[in-house]
Design a protein around this motif. Structure first.
Motif, PDB file in Angstrom:
ATOM      1  N   SER A  65    -107.409 -35.070 -20.903  1.00  0.00           N
ATOM      2  CA  SER A  65    -106.829 -34.353 -19.871  1.00  0.00           C
ATOM      3  C   SER A  65    -107.561 -34.189 -18.392  1.00  0.00           C
ATOM      4  CB  SER A  65    -106.493 -32.818 -20.363  1.00  0.00           C
ATOM      5  OG  SER A  65    -108.006 -32.103 -20.717  1.00  0.00           O
ATOM      6  N   MET A  66    -109.131 -34.351 -18.630  1.00  0.00           N
ATOM      7  CA  MET A  66    -109.943 -34.380 -17.524  1.00  0.00           C
ATOM      8  C   MET A  66    -109.780 -35.898 -16.688  1.00  0.00           C
ATOM      9  SD  MET A  66    -110.915 -31.639 -17.934  1.00  0.00           S
ATOM     10  CE  MET A  66    -110.997 -30.419 -19.340  1.00  0.00           C
ATOM     11  N   VAL A  67    -109.389 -36.881 -17.577  1.00  0.00           N
ATOM     12  CA  VAL A  67    -109.184 -38.099 -16.945  1.00  0.00           C
ATOM     13  C   VAL A  67    -107.735 -38.209 -16.191  1.00  0.00           C
ATOM     14  CG1 VAL A  67    -108.628 -40.807 -17.429  1.00  0.00           C
ATOM     15  CG2 VAL A  67    -110.508 -39.507 -18.593  1.00  0.00           C
ATOM     16  N   GLY A  68    -106.863 -37.325 -16.959  1.00  0.00           N
ATOM     17  CA  GLY A  68    -105.474 -37.126 -16.349  1.00  0.00           C
ATOM     18  C   GLY A  68    -105.750 -36.566 -14.944  1.00  0.00           C
ATOM     19  N   MET A  69    -106.545 -35.377 -14.796  1.00  0.00           N
ATOM     20  CA  MET A  69    -106.773 -34.599 -13.738  1.00  0.00           C
ATOM     21  C   MET A  69    -107.357 -35.388 -12.549  1.00  0.00           C
ATOM     22  SD  MET A  69    -107.832 -30.895 -15.033  1.00  0.00           S
ATOM     23  CE  MET A  69    -107.269 -29.910 -13.415  1.00  0.00           C
ATOM     24  N   MET A  70    -108.308 -36.369 -12.968  1.00  0.00           N
ATOM     25  CA  MET A  70    -108.758 -37.190 -11.898  1.00  0.00           C
ATOM     26  C   MET A  70    -107.720 -38.393 -11.422  1.00  0.00           C
ATOM     27  SD  MET A  70    -112.343 -39.521 -12.343  1.00  0.00           S
ATOM     28  CE  MET A  70    -111.820 -40.252 -13.904  1.00  0.00           C
ATOM     29  N   PHE A  71    -106.990 -38.797 -12.308  1.00  0.00           N
ATOM     30  CA  PHE A  71    -105.976 -39.641 -11.934  1.00  0.00           C
ATOM     31  C   PHE A  71    -104.836 -38.993 -11.013  1.00  0.00           C
ATOM     32  CE2 PHE A  71    -101.529 -41.155 -12.836  1.00  0.00           C
ATOM     33  CZ  PHE A  71    -101.894 -42.561 -12.272  1.00  0.00           C
ATOM     34  N   GLY A  72    -104.478 -37.675 -11.501  1.00  0.00           N
ATOM     35  CA  GLY A  72    -103.525 -36.966 -10.617  1.00  0.00           C
ATOM     36  C   GLY A  72    -103.955 -36.471  -9.354  1.00  0.00           C
ATOM     37  N   ALA A  73    -105.305 -36.193  -9.210  1.00  0.00           N
ATOM     38  CA  ALA A  73    -105.922 -35.629  -7.832  1.00  0.00           C
ATOM     39  C   ALA A  73    -105.843 -36.996  -6.806  1.00  0.00           C
ATOM     40  CB  ALA A  73    -107.500 -35.232  -8.018  1.00  0.00           C
ATOM     41  N   VAL A  74    -106.261 -37.975  -7.343  1.00  0.00           N
ATOM     42  CA  VAL A  74    -106.173 -39.380  -6.694  1.00  0.00           C
ATOM     43  C   VAL A  74    -104.823 -39.801  -6.233  1.00  0.00           C
ATOM     44  CG1 VAL A  74    -106.788 -41.850  -6.518  1.00  0.00           C
ATOM     45  CG2 VAL A  74    -108.530 -40.033  -7.434  1.00  0.00           C
ATOM     46  N   THR A  75    -103.960 -39.672  -7.242  1.00  0.00           N
ATOM     47  CA  THR A  75    -102.553 -40.512  -6.804  1.00  0.00           C
ATOM     48  C   THR A  75    -101.596 -39.293  -6.519  1.00  0.00           C
ATOM     49  OG1 THR A  75    -101.938 -40.052  -9.365  1.00  0.00           O
ATOM     50  CG2 THR A  75    -102.815 -42.002  -8.819  1.00  0.00           C
ATOM     51  N   LEU A  76    -101.627 -38.084  -6.769  1.00  0.00           N
ATOM     52  CA  LEU A  76    -100.716 -37.118  -6.422  1.00  0.00           C
ATOM     53  C   LEU A  76    -101.217 -36.256  -5.141  1.00  0.00           C
ATOM     54  CD1 LEU A  76     -99.080 -36.184  -9.901  1.00  0.00           C
ATOM     55  CD2 LEU A  76     -98.139 -37.486  -8.212  1.00  0.00           C
ATOM     56  N   GLY A  77    -102.469 -35.622  -5.395  1.00  0.00           N
ATOM     57  CA  GLY A  77    -102.941 -34.818  -4.783  1.00  0.00           C
ATOM     58  C   GLY A  77    -103.255 -35.150  -3.062  1.00  0.00           C
ATOM     59  N   THR A  78    -103.487 -36.558  -3.036  1.00  0.00           N
ATOM     60  CA  THR A  78    -103.814 -36.985  -1.762  1.00  0.00           C
ATOM     61  C   THR A  78    -102.546 -37.467  -1.172  1.00  0.00           C
ATOM     62  OG1 THR A  78    -104.033 -39.341  -2.657  1.00  0.00           O
ATOM     63  CG2 THR A  78    -105.922 -37.985  -2.565  1.00  0.00           C
ATOM     64  N   GLN A  79    -101.253 -37.406  -1.837  1.00  0.00           N
ATOM     65  CA  GLN A  79    -100.121 -37.818  -1.045  1.00  0.00           C
ATOM     66  C   GLN A  79     -99.616 -36.677  -0.440  1.00  0.00           C
ATOM     67  OE1 GLN A  79     -98.878 -40.962  -0.950  1.00  0.00           O
ATOM     68  NE2 GLN A  79    -101.027 -41.383  -1.688  1.00  0.00           N
ATOM     69  N   ALA A  80     -99.959 -35.401  -0.579  1.00  0.00           N
ATOM     70  CA  ALA A  80     -99.603 -34.315   0.042  1.00  0.00           C
ATOM     71  C   ALA A  80     -99.708 -34.431   1.775  1.00  0.00           C
ATOM     72  CB  ALA A  80    -100.085 -33.082  -0.333  1.00  0.00           C
ATOM     73  N   ASP A  81    -100.616 -35.253   2.205  1.00  0.00           N
ATOM     74  CA  ASP A  81    -100.513 -35.202   3.678  1.00  0.00           C
ATOM     75  C   ASP A  81     -99.729 -36.057   4.127  1.00  0.00           C
ATOM     76  OD1 ASP A  81    -103.039 -33.686   4.253  1.00  0.00           O
ATOM     77  OD2 ASP A  81    -104.409 -35.448   3.436  1.00  0.00           O
ATOM     78  N   ARG A  82     -99.000 -36.879   3.217  1.00  0.00           N
ATOM     79  CA  ARG A  82     -97.964 -37.924   3.607  1.00  0.00           C
ATOM     80  C   ARG A  82     -96.666 -37.258   3.301  1.00  0.00           C
ATOM     81  NH1 ARG A  82     -96.974 -43.948   1.128  1.00  0.00           N
ATOM     82  NH2 ARG A  82     -95.241 -44.497   2.180  1.00  0.00           N
ATOM     83  N   PHE A  83     -96.352 -36.580   2.019  1.00  0.00           N
ATOM     84  CA  PHE A  83     -95.230 -35.993   1.587  1.00  0.00           C
ATOM     85  C   PHE A  83     -94.959 -34.505   1.700  1.00  0.00           C
ATOM     86  CE2 PHE A  83     -95.533 -40.159  -0.745  1.00  0.00           C
ATOM     87  CZ  PHE A  83     -94.575 -40.745  -0.191  1.00  0.00           C
ATOM     88  N   GLY A  84     -95.937 -33.844   2.137  1.00  0.00           N
ATOM     89  CA  GLY A  84     -96.007 -32.350   2.148  1.00  0.00           C
ATOM     90  C   GLY A  84     -96.489 -31.839   1.064  1.00  0.00           C
ATOM     91  N   ARG A  85     -97.078 -30.433   1.386  1.00  0.00           N
ATOM     92  CA  ARG A  85     -97.659 -29.890   0.037  1.00  0.00           C
ATOM     93  C   ARG A  85     -96.629 -29.319  -0.836  1.00  0.00           C
ATOM     94  NH1 ARG A  85    -101.074 -31.914   3.811  1.00  0.00           N
ATOM     95  NH2 ARG A  85    -102.551 -30.371   4.923  1.00  0.00           N
ATOM     96  N   ARG A  86     -95.638 -28.887  -0.213  1.00  0.00           N
ATOM     97  CA  ARG A  86     -94.760 -28.170  -1.235  1.00  0.00           C
ATOM     98  C   ARG A  86     -93.917 -29.311  -2.019  1.00  0.00           C
ATOM     99  NH1 ARG A  86     -88.907 -27.602  -0.915  1.00  0.00           N
ATOM    100  NH2 ARG A  86     -88.181 -25.472  -1.551  1.00  0.00           N
ATOM    101  N   ARG A  87     -93.699 -30.192  -1.673  1.00  0.00           N
ATOM    102  CA  ARG A  87     -93.060 -31.355  -2.661  1.00  0.00           C
ATOM    103  C   ARG A  87     -94.124 -31.784  -3.799  1.00  0.00           C
ATOM    104  NH1 ARG A  87     -90.283 -35.825   1.497  1.00  0.00           N
ATOM    105  NH2 ARG A  87     -88.741 -34.635   2.471  1.00  0.00           N
ATOM    106  N   ILE A  88     -95.006 -31.937  -3.212  1.00  0.00           N
ATOM    107  CA  ILE A  88     -96.220 -32.434  -4.522  1.00  0.00           C
ATOM    108  C   ILE A  88     -96.507 -31.250  -5.593  1.00  0.00           C
ATOM    109  CG2 ILE A  88     -98.530 -33.022  -4.875  1.00  0.00           C
ATOM    110  CD1 ILE A  88     -97.088 -35.386  -3.694  1.00  0.00           C
ATOM    111  N   ILE A  89     -96.464 -30.172  -4.908  1.00  0.00           N
ATOM    112  CA  ILE A  89     -96.542 -28.968  -5.899  1.00  0.00           C
ATOM    113  C   ILE A  89     -95.545 -28.731  -6.846  1.00  0.00           C
ATOM    114  CG2 ILE A  89     -96.795 -26.314  -5.873  1.00  0.00           C
ATOM    115  CD1 ILE A  89     -98.477 -26.409  -3.421  1.00  0.00           C
ATOM    116  N   LEU A  90     -94.251 -28.786  -6.317  1.00  0.00           N
ATOM    117  CA  LEU A  90     -93.123 -28.634  -7.387  1.00  0.00           C
ATOM    118  C   LEU A  90     -93.095 -29.718  -8.269  1.00  0.00           C
ATOM    119  CD1 LEU A  90     -90.518 -27.722  -4.613  1.00  0.00           C
ATOM    120  CD2 LEU A  90     -91.210 -26.229  -6.371  1.00  0.00           C
ATOM    121  N   PHE A  91     -93.311 -31.184  -7.936  1.00  0.00           N
ATOM    122  CA  PHE A  91     -93.468 -32.214  -8.953  1.00  0.00           C
ATOM    123  C   PHE A  91     -94.529 -31.975  -9.941  1.00  0.00           C
ATOM    124  CE2 PHE A  91     -95.026 -36.403 -10.253  1.00  0.00           C
ATOM    125  CZ  PHE A  91     -93.744 -36.757 -11.007  1.00  0.00           C
TER     126      PHE A  91
END
Length: 448
Positions: A65-91
């Motif tokens: 789960s920690m590896v998953g969190m690292m993966f999610g932070a890099v691939t999903l968390g950083t995309q919020a500056d591009r797609f918006g905080r709201r969309r990433i949170i919902l997904f």
């Protein structure tokens, strides 16, 4: 046309129902973050028996789960500056809810690890953006306290997971806590309807009408006359440039970014290592298994108290001083767990250990949000969290390794205390003063 600094409008706002709703949703999601992660510590002894897992295999499951969190932070968390905080949170909420529920139907270690990885990916993407959206939408006078109030719900989730381990597992089996984890999926329709988008993100997309409507909700006292244009101006924002990883090292932030990552990693190593292995370690020290799970509950009660206290202290003393104190308390309290103290002292140490470690986790997120300008804030917080997940991955693995070595009881806790000492040094080396920009990059902005 008159220009108005949107940040000043947000900072001068008084707390109202808009902020209460935003804090509610962020706290609700954070509660499930704590529940979904800490529950593994409660089910671990049962899984080791049911699937005949070795300590190394159990550590690998915890690390998934920690590896998953690292993966999610890099691939999903950083995309919020591009797609918006709201969309990433919902997904991310949809992803971690379904993945956590799927754990209840795992039939072997491989399928369980895959579900834990996906759960971690959703959580890794959502947490930095919860911090970011609260940072960008809260009044300046109580911003740290609101962020830490939200992050304190990690401890509430951990407390609930411990209670689920005590009351659900004996009667319904180890699968039952994961049914509870899936309940967060039911919140998505309301979350979709009521969760706002960040003003900073809207401004970067020049969506002026939406910004005006959002600012009226955030600060009802803001009623400008005539035609206005909202801007997001500060010396740091003006020179931020494009959203990129290189921006995290620009403007004199390079060394501080590295120290932030190190402190993040040490903090997460202590938090997730202890939450994963505390019941098993205490059981190996001669404590009954039921009491060992109670110890996990006590530690998470301390986490709740410590997170709330750290938020108040961070507003008064600043993030650096608060972190230095809490990391030092974590190192001392964890090391003393190995001396097998009397019951009263043991519970006191568990409260302090939980409060200081998770209290640090709360404030280090806030420090990361403070360190970077809004244009790269989600990227900065997400990358700090992602690199910090290396410590979160190492925590369960370290616990499994220590357990397999059959070290003296007290040595296990000395090893888990060492990251606290390293983190104190790293935090003190962080500088929050960016290099001054040339005057040509400063553009005057009218106030309200």
């Amino acid at each position: 046309m008159r220009s108005i600094n949107a940040l000043e409008v947000v900072n001068s706002a008084r707390l109202n129902k808009f902020h209460y709703l935003l804090v509610f949703w962020c706290s609700f999601i954070m509660m499930f973050d704590g529940y979904d992660l800490v529950i593994y510590g409660s089910v671990l002894p049962h899984l080791m028996t049911a699937w005949a897992l070795t300590p190394g295999e159990a550590g690998m499951l915890g690390a998934s789960s920690m590896v998953g969190m690292m993966f999610g932070a890099v691939t999903l968390g950083t995309q919020a500056d591009r797609f918006g905080r709201r969309r990433i949170i919902l997904f991310c909420v949809a992803l971690f809810s379904l993945a956590a529920l799927s754990n209840a139907f795992a039939t072997d270690a491989t399928s369980f690890a895959l579900c834990r990885f996906l759960t971690g990916a959703g959580l890794g993407g959502v947490v930095p953006n919860l911090v970011t959206i609260l940072k960008e939408m809260s009044p300046g006078s109580c911003r740290n306290r609101l962020i830490n109030l939200m992050l304190s719900f990690f401890a509430i989730g951990g407390l609930l997971s411990g209670l689920a381990g005590i009351y659900l597992i004996p009667h319904l089996g180890w699968h039952s806590p994961f049914y509870v984890a899936g309940l967060s999926f039911l919140s998505l329709p309301l979350l979709y309807k009521t969760l706002p988008e960040s003003v900073a993100y809207l401004l970067h997309r020049n969506r002026q009408e939406e910004v005006a409507r959002m600012l009226r909700r955030i600060n009802p006292d803001h009623n400008p006359t005539g035609a206005v244009t909202y801007v997001l101006e500060s010396a740091a924002d003006a020179g931020a440039g494009k959203t990129s990883l290189s921006a995290l090292f620009g403007n004199g932030r390079g060394f501080s970014t590295l120290m932030l990552w190190l402190s993040f990693g040490m903090c997460m190593l202590m938090v997730y290592g202890l939450n994963t292995w505390l019941p098993k370690l205490m059981s190996s020290g001669g404590y009954p298994l039921g009491s060992s799970i109670v110890f996990l509950v006590v530690m998470n009660v301390g986490s709740l108290i410590g997170t709330l206290i750290s938020g108040v202290l961070a507003d008064r003393w600043g993030c650096k001083a608060t972190l230095a104190l809490f990391f030092a308390l974590a190192a001392v309290s964890i090391s003393m767990l190995g001396i097998k103290p009397d019951a009263t002292t043991l519970y006191a140490l568990l409260l302090i250990a939980g409060g200081s470690t998770v209290g640090c986790l709360s404030v280090v997120h806030t420090l990361a949000a403070d360190l970077y300008p809004s244009r790269v804030r989600s990227t900065g917080v997400s990358m700090a969290a992602a690199i910090g997940r290396c410590g979160a991955v190492a925590g369960p693995l370290l616990g499994g390794f220590l357990f397999s070595l059959s070290l003296p009881f007290e040595h296990n806790f000395l090893v888990f205390a060492l990251p606290g000492v390293i983190a104190v040094i790293a935090v003190l080396l962080i500088s929050q003063k960016p290099v001054a920009l040339p005057l040509a990059q400063h553009r005057p902005t009218e106030g309200v």
